[in-house]
Motif scaffolding. Structure first.
Motif, PDB file in Angstrom:
ATOM      1  N   ILE A  32      28.058  51.235  40.239  1.00 28.46           N
ATOM      2  CA  ILE A  32      28.891  50.158  40.787  1.00 28.46           C
ATOM      3  C   ILE A  32      30.010  49.803  39.812  1.00 28.46           C
ATOM      4  O   ILE A  32      29.789  49.750  38.602  1.00 28.46           O
ATOM      5  CB  ILE A  32      28.018  48.917  41.079  1.00 28.46           C
ATOM      6  CG1 ILE A  32      26.917  49.250  42.088  1.00 28.46           C
ATOM      7  CG2 ILE A  32      28.857  47.739  41.578  1.00 28.46           C
ATOM      8  CD1 ILE A  32      27.409  49.631  43.475  1.00 28.46           C
ATOM      9  N   ALA A  33      31.196  49.536  40.357  1.00 28.30           N
ATOM     10  CA  ALA A  33      32.352  49.185  39.512  1.00 28.30           C
ATOM     11  C   ALA A  33      32.013  47.970  38.652  1.00 28.30           C
ATOM     12  O   ALA A  33      31.471  46.979  39.145  1.00 28.30           O
ATOM     13  CB  ALA A  33      33.572  48.895  40.384  1.00 28.30           C
ATOM     14  N   ARG A  34      32.353  48.074  37.348  1.00 31.01           N
ATOM     15  CA  ARG A  34      32.031  47.006  36.399  1.00 31.01           C
ATOM     16  C   ARG A  34      32.576  45.651  36.835  1.00 31.01           C
ATOM     17  O   ARG A  34      31.927  44.624  36.662  1.00 31.01           O
ATOM     18  CB  ARG A  34      32.591  47.329  34.999  1.00 31.01           C
ATOM     19  CG  ARG A  34      32.140  48.643  34.418  1.00 31.01           C
ATOM     20  CD  ARG A  34      30.696  48.619  34.005  1.00 31.01           C
ATOM     21  NE  ARG A  34      30.407  47.450  33.188  1.00 31.01           N
ATOM     22  CZ  ARG A  34      29.202  47.128  32.748  1.00 31.01           C
ATOM     23  NH1 ARG A  34      28.172  47.901  33.041  1.00 31.01           N
ATOM     24  NH2 ARG A  34      29.022  46.059  32.025  1.00 31.01           N
ATOM     25  N   GLU A  35      33.787  45.632  37.360  1.00 24.74           N
ATOM     26  CA  GLU A  35      34.349  44.307  37.673  1.00 24.74           C
ATOM     27  C   GLU A  35      33.613  43.641  38.832  1.00 24.74           C
ATOM     28  O   GLU A  35      33.541  42.417  38.893  1.00 24.74           O
ATOM     29  CB  GLU A  35      35.868  44.349  37.907  1.00 24.74           C
ATOM     30  CG  GLU A  35      36.325  44.931  39.210  1.00 24.74           C
ATOM     31  CD  GLU A  35      36.583  46.431  39.098  1.00 24.74           C
ATOM     32  OE1 GLU A  35      36.136  47.056  38.087  1.00 24.74           O
ATOM     33  OE2 GLU A  35      37.213  46.972  40.019  1.00 24.74           O
ATOM     34  N   ARG A  36      33.039  44.436  39.740  1.00 27.29           N
ATOM     35  CA  ARG A  36      32.292  43.821  40.856  1.00 27.29           C
ATOM     36  C   ARG A  36      30.990  43.224  40.333  1.00 27.29           C
ATOM     37  O   ARG A  36      30.546  42.170  40.784  1.00 27.29           O
ATOM     38  CB  ARG A  36      32.037  44.846  41.956  1.00 27.29           C
ATOM     39  CG  ARG A  36      33.350  45.413  42.521  1.00 27.29           C
ATOM     40  CD  ARG A  36      33.100  46.429  43.627  1.00 27.29           C
ATOM     41  NE  ARG A  36      32.664  45.797  44.852  1.00 27.29           N
ATOM     42  CZ  ARG A  36      31.909  46.395  45.770  1.00 27.29           C
ATOM     43  NH1 ARG A  36      31.482  47.632  45.573  1.00 27.29           N
ATOM     44  NH2 ARG A  36      31.570  45.755  46.863  1.00 27.29           N
ATOM     45  N   ILE A  37      30.387  43.886  39.352  1.00 22.45           N
ATOM     46  CA  ILE A  37      29.182  43.339  38.718  1.00 22.45           C
ATOM     47  C   ILE A  37      29.561  42.059  37.971  1.00 22.45           C
ATOM     48  O   ILE A  37      28.879  41.039  38.056  1.00 22.45           O
ATOM     49  CB  ILE A  37      28.549  44.379  37.765  1.00 22.45           C
ATOM     50  CG1 ILE A  37      28.032  45.565  38.584  1.00 22.45           C
ATOM     51  CG2 ILE A  37      27.432  43.739  36.921  1.00 22.45           C
ATOM     52  CD1 ILE A  37      27.399  46.675  37.763  1.00 22.45           C
ATOM     53  N   GLY A  38      30.688  42.112  37.266  1.00 21.58           N
ATOM     54  CA  GLY A  38      31.161  40.946  36.513  1.00 21.58           C
ATOM     55  C   GLY A  38      31.388  39.739  37.416  1.00 21.58           C
ATOM     56  O   GLY A  38      30.970  38.624  37.090  1.00 21.58           O
ATOM     57  N   VAL A  39      32.023  39.964  38.565  1.00 31.12           N
ATOM     58  CA  VAL A  39      32.302  38.862  39.489  1.00 31.12           C
ATOM     59  C   VAL A  39      30.996  38.206  39.945  1.00 31.12           C
ATOM     60  O   VAL A  39      30.866  36.972  39.934  1.00 31.12           O
ATOM     61  CB  VAL A  39      33.113  39.377  40.718  1.00 31.12           C
ATOM     62  CG1 VAL A  39      33.102  38.358  41.848  1.00 31.12           C
ATOM     63  CG2 VAL A  39      34.540  39.725  40.307  1.00 31.12           C
ATOM     64  N   GLU A  40      30.015  39.019  40.326  1.00 37.41           N
ATOM     65  CA  GLU A  40      28.736  38.459  40.793  1.00 37.41           C
ATOM     66  C   GLU A  40      28.018  37.720  39.662  1.00 37.41           C
ATOM     67  O   GLU A  40      27.469  36.635  39.856  1.00 37.41           O
ATOM     68  CB  GLU A  40      27.824  39.554  41.358  1.00 37.41           C
ATOM     69  CG  GLU A  40      28.343  40.211  42.637  1.00 37.41           C
ATOM     70  CD  GLU A  40      28.446  39.255  43.815  1.00 37.41           C
ATOM     71  OE1 GLU A  40      27.705  38.263  43.885  1.00 37.41           O
ATOM     72  OE2 GLU A  40      29.312  39.510  44.687  1.00 37.41           O
ATOM     73  N   PHE A  41      28.040  38.306  38.460  1.00 36.80           N
ATOM     74  CA  PHE A  41      27.331  37.670  37.353  1.00 36.80           C
ATOM     75  C   PHE A  41      27.966  36.329  36.980  1.00 36.80           C
ATOM     76  O   PHE A  41      27.265  35.349  36.706  1.00 36.80           O
ATOM     77  CB  PHE A  41      27.281  38.611  36.139  1.00 36.80           C
ATOM     78  CG  PHE A  41      26.537  37.994  34.994  1.00 36.80           C
ATOM     79  CD1 PHE A  41      25.185  37.697  35.123  1.00 36.80           C
ATOM     80  CD2 PHE A  41      27.178  37.667  33.809  1.00 36.80           C
ATOM     81  CE1 PHE A  41      24.489  37.083  34.097  1.00 36.80           C
ATOM     82  CE2 PHE A  41      26.488  37.060  32.774  1.00 36.80           C
ATOM     83  CZ  PHE A  41      25.139  36.770  32.922  1.00 36.80           C
ATOM     84  N   ILE A  42      29.292  36.272  36.992  1.00 36.84           N
ATOM     85  CA  ILE A  42      29.953  35.009  36.637  1.00 36.84           C
ATOM     86  C   ILE A  42      29.680  33.949  37.706  1.00 36.84           C
ATOM     87  O   ILE A  42      29.420  32.786  37.388  1.00 36.84           O
ATOM     88  CB  ILE A  42      31.450  35.236  36.365  1.00 36.84           C
ATOM     89  CG1 ILE A  42      31.571  36.014  35.045  1.00 36.84           C
ATOM     90  CG2 ILE A  42      32.213  33.914  36.280  1.00 36.84           C
ATOM     91  CD1 ILE A  42      32.948  36.504  34.722  1.00 36.84           C
TER      92      ILE A  42
END
Ligand code: ATP
Ligand code: MG
Length: 395
Positions: free
Chosen positions: A191-201
């Motif tokens: 999964i694209a890192r930024e999509r993981i980042g958005v969900e985590f934030i």
């Protein structure tokens, strides 16, 4: 359940032309829970060209025609209208290659991630809730639509979304859904890192981040989010106390690792450069207990700058803010006293005019600042000039 008039107009127009149209997804979920939805998404049996034609007297934006989405501006509010669709083949646990339109609302709802997100509603037809979304809301459960193993295998971002919704809604994750999330965790590598980042934030800025973070730790999920870093349970417990400001919450989360590692992890979450540097500053400044003298309080303000309130909020949440120290900080903020070299009543060019040269300029400015941090009343051009002369004679 009543949605606003600007939404009703859109739905009624489509229905009057012989199509079906509903509010769907997050807006239905939030209304059932009794929260005001952020926005209203509409789903319809009309094809995108038919939607565009139906709203030829509105401002329309062909947002994602390929995926069936048209945005219509209704009394100034953008509403995304998406044709009922079935997702095509998923490759590598990522977004589907293609989409297929359908005229069956249940088929559209069945491609959605969780039962609480897979309901549709309109005033004329009421609820379409084939997967028990209302029941799961009543039981406060996040449950995958259909077979969880297959659904996480199709799109591993849904694993992150399960924890994110659990945190935002304060819901538990259904046992089968949680077990499947644990088994398919390695698929997050696709999964694209930024999509993981958005969900985590979104997760750490939610009302209830503790429970999902604890589960994620048990499942080893942080390997795919923060290269394995997770702070202690005590620090995790502090997350929900301060306001939901990204830099403050992230600063608390990162407060147990050194600055270099924090930078790598934040870069891995693809946050902006500004958020990265603010987070690192807050993390560093709230890592130890805040206490000390009035002079220390001024030095603290100088080193935190415009992040002073954020660092105080983070330290308070962590139980590391000494009450007396906080009152020193507040008094000095109110008096707007000098706390950094920019606030000194003298600057480098003053010193050069006095005949001070080279490295001595910086050295003397630093000593003047130390003096003023201790004696704020001495921040006066005349006094500092005399002091500078004195210091330079001794150098
Ligand atoms: P938020 O309030 O955070 O916007 P939301 O439920 O609207 O929550 P979105 O990410 O905006 O979430 O997605 C809108 C809807 O689209 C969801 O409610 C869900 O039905 C569906 N959806 C979104 N992402 C996925 C996904 N990865 N897999 C399946 N369905 C999804
Ligand atoms: Mg949404």
């Amino acid at each position: 359940m009543r949605y606003p008039e600007y939404v009703a107009k859109i739905i009624e127009r489509l229905e009057s032309l012989g199509f079906e149209a509903y509010i769907v997804g997050g807006s239905v979920r939030d209304m059932v829970i009794g929260k005001d939805p952020n926005d209203f998404d509409v789903t319809t049996s009309a094809l995108p060209e038919q939607t565009l034609a139906a709203f030829s007297d509105y401002r329309t934006i062909p947002t994602g025609l390929k995926h069936g989405t048209v945005t219509v501006l209704s009394d100034g509010n953008p509403i995304e209208i998406t044709t009922f669709r079935i997702d095509g083949e998923y490759l590598d646990s990522r977004r589907p290659e293609s989409v297929e339109f359908t005229d069956d609302i249940t088929a559209d709802l069945s491609r959605r991630d969780f039962t609480v997100n897979a309901m549709a509603y309109n005033h004329a037809r009421g609820f379409i809730d084939p997967f028990g979304g209302k029941r799961d809301i009543a039981n406060r459960l996040i449950r995958a639509v259909g077979e969880p193993h297959r659904r996480f295998g199709e799109d591993a971002l849904r694993i992150m979304r399960a924890f994110r919704f659990s945190a935002q809604l304060g819901f538990e994750i259904d046992a089968d859904t949680l077990a499947a999330a644990g088994e398919l965790t390695p698929k997050l590598a696709n999964i694209a890192r930024e999509r993981i980042g958005v969900e985590f934030i979104k997760l750490i800025c939610s009302a209830r981040p503790e429970y999902p973070i604890e589960l994620m730790r048990e499942l080893g999920l942080f390997e795919y989010v923060t290269n394995g870093y997770v702070p202690s349970a005590e620090t995790v417990r502090a997350l929900s106390a301060p306001p939901a400001v990204e830099r403050v919450r992230l600063g608390i989360f990162m407060s147990e690792c050194d600055s270099e590692r924090a930078g790598e992890i934040l870069h891995g979450l693809r946050v902006s450069n500004k958020l990265l540097s603010n987070t690192k500053n807050i993390a560093k400044n709230c890592a130890a207990r805040l206490s000390g003298t009035e002079t220390d309080a001024r030095r603290f303000i100088g080193s935190c700058g415009e992040l002073t309130e954020d660092v105080l909020a983070a330290a308070r949440a962590l139980g590391r803010l000494d009450a007396e120290f906080e009152s020193y900080v507040r008094e000095n903020l109110a008096k707007k006293v000098c706390t950094d070299s920019k606030g000194l009543a003298i600057n480098g060019s003053h010193l050069i005019k006095l005949g001070i040269k080279g490295r001595d300029v910086g050295e003397i400015l630093a000593r003047l600042l130390e003096h003023v941090l201790e004696y704020p009343e001495d921040n006066d051009t005349e006094k500092l000039t005399a002091l500078a002369k004195n210091l330079s004679e001794k150098m």
